[in-house]
Design a protein around this motif. Sequence first.
Motif, short mmCIF file in Angstrom:
data_model
loop_
_atom_site.label_atom_id
_atom_site.label_comp_id
_atom_site.label_asym_id
_atom_site.label_seq_id
_atom_site.Cartn_x
_atom_site.Cartn_y
_atom_site.Cartn_z
N ASN A 79 48.14 -44.38 42.42
CA ASN A 79 46.91 -44.42 41.62
C ASN A 79 46.88 -45.67 40.73
N THR A 80 48.02 -45.99 40.12
CA THR A 80 48.07 -47.14 39.21
C THR A 80 47.83 -48.43 39.99
N LEU A 81 48.45 -48.54 41.16
CA LEU A 81 48.26 -49.75 41.97
C LEU A 81 46.80 -49.90 42.41
N LEU A 82 46.24 -48.78 42.83
CA LEU A 82 44.83 -48.76 43.27
C LEU A 82 43.93 -49.21 42.12
N PHE A 83 44.22 -48.65 40.95
CA PHE A 83 43.44 -48.98 39.75
C PHE A 83 43.62 -50.46 39.40
N ALA A 84 44.85 -50.94 39.48
CA ALA A 84 45.14 -52.33 39.13
C ALA A 84 44.44 -53.29 40.08
N VAL A 85 44.52 -53.00 41.37
CA VAL A 85 43.93 -53.87 42.39
C VAL A 85 42.42 -54.02 42.18
N CYS A 86 41.79 -52.94 41.74
CA CYS A 86 40.33 -52.99 41.51
C CYS A 86 40.01 -53.53 40.12
N ASN A 87 40.76 -53.07 39.13
CA ASN A 87 40.39 -53.35 37.74
C ASN A 87 40.63 -54.80 37.33
N ILE A 88 41.77 -55.37 37.73
CA ILE A 88 42.11 -56.71 37.24
C ILE A 88 41.10 -57.77 37.70
N PRO A 89 40.82 -57.88 39.02
CA PRO A 89 39.83 -58.89 39.42
C PRO A 89 38.45 -58.61 38.85
N LEU A 90 38.07 -57.33 38.84
CA LEU A 90 36.74 -56.95 38.33
C LEU A 90 36.58 -57.39 36.88
N MET A 232 46.94 -57.28 33.15
CA MET A 232 47.89 -56.60 34.04
C MET A 232 48.72 -55.58 33.23
N ILE A 233 49.19 -56.01 32.06
CA ILE A 233 50.00 -55.10 31.24
C ILE A 233 49.16 -53.88 30.82
N ALA A 234 47.94 -54.15 30.36
CA ALA A 234 47.07 -53.05 29.92
C ALA A 234 46.76 -52.10 31.07
N THR A 235 46.59 -52.65 32.27
CA THR A 235 46.26 -51.82 33.42
C THR A 235 47.45 -50.95 33.83
N ILE A 236 48.64 -51.53 33.84
CA ILE A 236 49.82 -50.75 34.22
C ILE A 236 50.08 -49.64 33.19
N GLN A 237 49.84 -49.97 31.92
CA GLN A 237 50.11 -48.97 30.87
C GLN A 237 48.95 -48.00 30.66
N PHE A 238 47.88 -48.16 31.38
CA PHE A 238 46.65 -47.39 31.12
C PHE A 238 46.89 -45.88 31.03
N ASN A 239 46.44 -45.31 29.93
CA ASN A 239 46.55 -43.85 29.80
C ASN A 239 45.30 -43.27 29.11
N GLY A 240 44.21 -44.03 29.22
CA GLY A 240 42.96 -43.64 28.54
C GLY A 240 42.40 -42.31 28.99
N THR A 241 42.79 -41.84 30.18
CA THR A 241 42.20 -40.60 30.69
C THR A 241 42.67 -39.36 29.91
N ILE A 242 43.76 -39.53 29.13
CA ILE A 242 44.28 -38.38 28.36
C ILE A 242 43.18 -37.76 27.50
N ALA A 243 42.29 -38.62 27.01
CA ALA A 243 41.26 -38.16 26.08
C ALA A 243 40.19 -37.29 26.74
N PHE A 244 39.98 -37.43 28.05
CA PHE A 244 38.82 -36.72 28.60
C PHE A 244 39.04 -36.05 29.96
#
Lengths: 305, 450
Positions: A79-90, A232-244
């Motif tokens: 999931n993190t890799l998938l998110f990173a691959v989409c999120n970083i270039p976007l 890249m660091i922010a994407t790998i560490q992403f944990n924003g979903t905890i809130a919702f």
Amino acid sequence: MMLSERRQSLKKKIRKSIPGWLFILPMTVGLCLFTLYPIVQSIMYSFHEYDLISVYTFVGVRNYINIFRDPAVHKALVNTLLFAVCNIPLMLVLTYLLALLLNIPLKGIKVFRVLYYLPCVIPAIAGGVLWSAIMKYGQEAPGIFNQIRVALGLSQSKYFLSGDFEAIRAILVMNIWGIGGGTVIWLAAFKNIPEQIYEAARIDGAGKITQLFRITLPLSGPMLLYNLITLMIATIQFNGTIAFAPYTGAGNNNATLMLGVKIYIDAFNRLKIGYAAAMSWMMMIVTAIITFLMFRVNRWMNNDG
Amino acid sequence: MKKICAILLCLCFALSFTACAPKIQKGDTSGDYEINLDVDPDITATLDVLVPDSDGRLESDLIDALAAGFKEKFPNVTIRKRPDQISDEMYGQTIGSLQQAGQLPDLVYTNTALYYLLVDKKAVVNLEPYFATLNMGDYYEEYFNMGMYEGKRYIVPRNVDTVVTYYNTEMLEAAGIKTSGPNKDARLNNDWTWDDFVSVNEDLVAFWDTDRKDKYTYNYGMRQTVFDWESVWNPIMLSCGAHAFTDGKVSIDSQQTRDFVEMYKKLTADKIVPAWDSGSNSRFEQGTAAFEFMSVGPATVNKMALVKGKFDVLPFPLIGENPAVGTGFAGWGISASSAKRDLAWKFLEYMISEEGQMAMIASGVNGTPSVRRSINEEGSWARGFEGLNLEAFTQHAEYKVTPGYFKGFDSSKMLDIQYALQQFTRNCLSSMSTTDCISTAVSALNTAIA
């Protein structure tokens, strides 16, 4: 030099540096207490089985070995890799384009700059609650996104409640909310480009497009590395979903389980503090390796150029 | 200067290493210890009590109701409430943080789902020496046994929570299903079965379908979100003979589980319950669902504006030859780090005394059956609601079960197991096929116990 002279000189040096030490003392104490101490503590914990309450047992590298055996880590990694691959270039492309727009010398452009940066100062929890409402899925009271979909004759989307990639797609959309942070960095890079270069280009007959591709893009390039690494660091560490997202951010069928979320859940829901600390260190090592590779590639490209 | 900095840094590291061994509970909480029930009534002390901070002040108000009476017995003892985050997700963190800070209150709130972690982590003491001083014949001992861990009891329940079926009498009457009087529908009795429950709902759905596009657009028999509550799915699964684990191994892939899945799927197919992912917000308290499985007392339901005065109650519908009914408790354990263990027991003893139980009932906060036999037999636990079918709460005691699927596993796996099974029940109410529901659950449960 005589020993007494050397002692005298050292004393003088120390006396002279006292005000300097005093100035940095609060920062140093803060750094030691709130950064250095937790870092050392987490190293210790990573070699222990620790549950906050009654267990604190040395287990060697067992926590590190268990990471490779944990099927939930595999899911989180995918999931993190998938998110990173989409999120970083976007995010890179969008922040750059927005920065270009906000760099146009228009009347009142500062208001727009403030507006786009505003979400960055809103706490993540508040943002999460807001986006939960915007993306709400439900027959009786859908969120505004689903109301628009229904008005367009489309079926409602479950967004982050979905049990598949749709959930990550929703997070990608939500992340655009924080676009202002990266934009500010690009704006700073644009401001560092000397105005004389544009002036010279204009005299030579260069149009806006030529200026963009021949001056703005190449001269703001060095900031790309900084933006890429922080993103890249922010994407790998992403944990924003905890809130919702349901299940403490892991989502339905673990659709939004990322490494950052997994560490949080293991540490605070399951009380596997040692294991979570080991995962954090593994994450740090992976991040450090990627950062190192980025620096090497950057250096190679610059040397090549 | 560089040397000084390096030395300082090394010192800091060394200090961190030596100072970062955390504070943990080392005492034996399951062994025997001396108790002293002869506590001086003039003792001056403060008893800290952990209460949930997000339950609408329910536990907090109950403690207030008890504190007033306890003050008469121990005038110099102050009961200090310590509100904190209590939820399935946050419980461990809350207890752990308080323990680390040396701030774990003398009395620790817990319930059916959470006590396992509390006891497994040795945060509370074994209360057997205290229970030995009680006349257990005055109480429903089975409710005290719910908080049992390795044959010992650690928790004192404040009252009894049993899952019952509330129904909206007005909605049923409108559909021609008589809820009272000589012509009362025969299906609405204290021995009603799952088939009766489905049958009544089918009648309701048939009635609503006559005007589905207008008045009854959002009406359902029951909301879907109650079916992932462990006190509902656990007894249904057990009634079907389905078990998540057998001898520590995943055993959910069975014919019995298939029967359970089919039961759930029939509910959505018959429009009794909306599909899990339909986005329906149909609710009993909003007057858009006719039934609700709940464990709260009638006083709480009567506070719901849209159903006030127009509801009654039945037991949980019985399923098959080995029916099960979900039950649970909320109560308190005595912190292992408490220096006022005997005084804390005195408070708990007062809580389950006739006086204490009546004080909680009189507060009108919740009002569910008492742990004391005498109070239930007199029916005084639900004053003002004598017209309702109060027997629903005490019927079928022999079928009552608490969640026990996590027993035998490390408590750190409990939440994952619970999540896996909860997700399974949600999938059962979605469009996912029976085979996929089960295979997904097998995979999730194996991950949970890995």
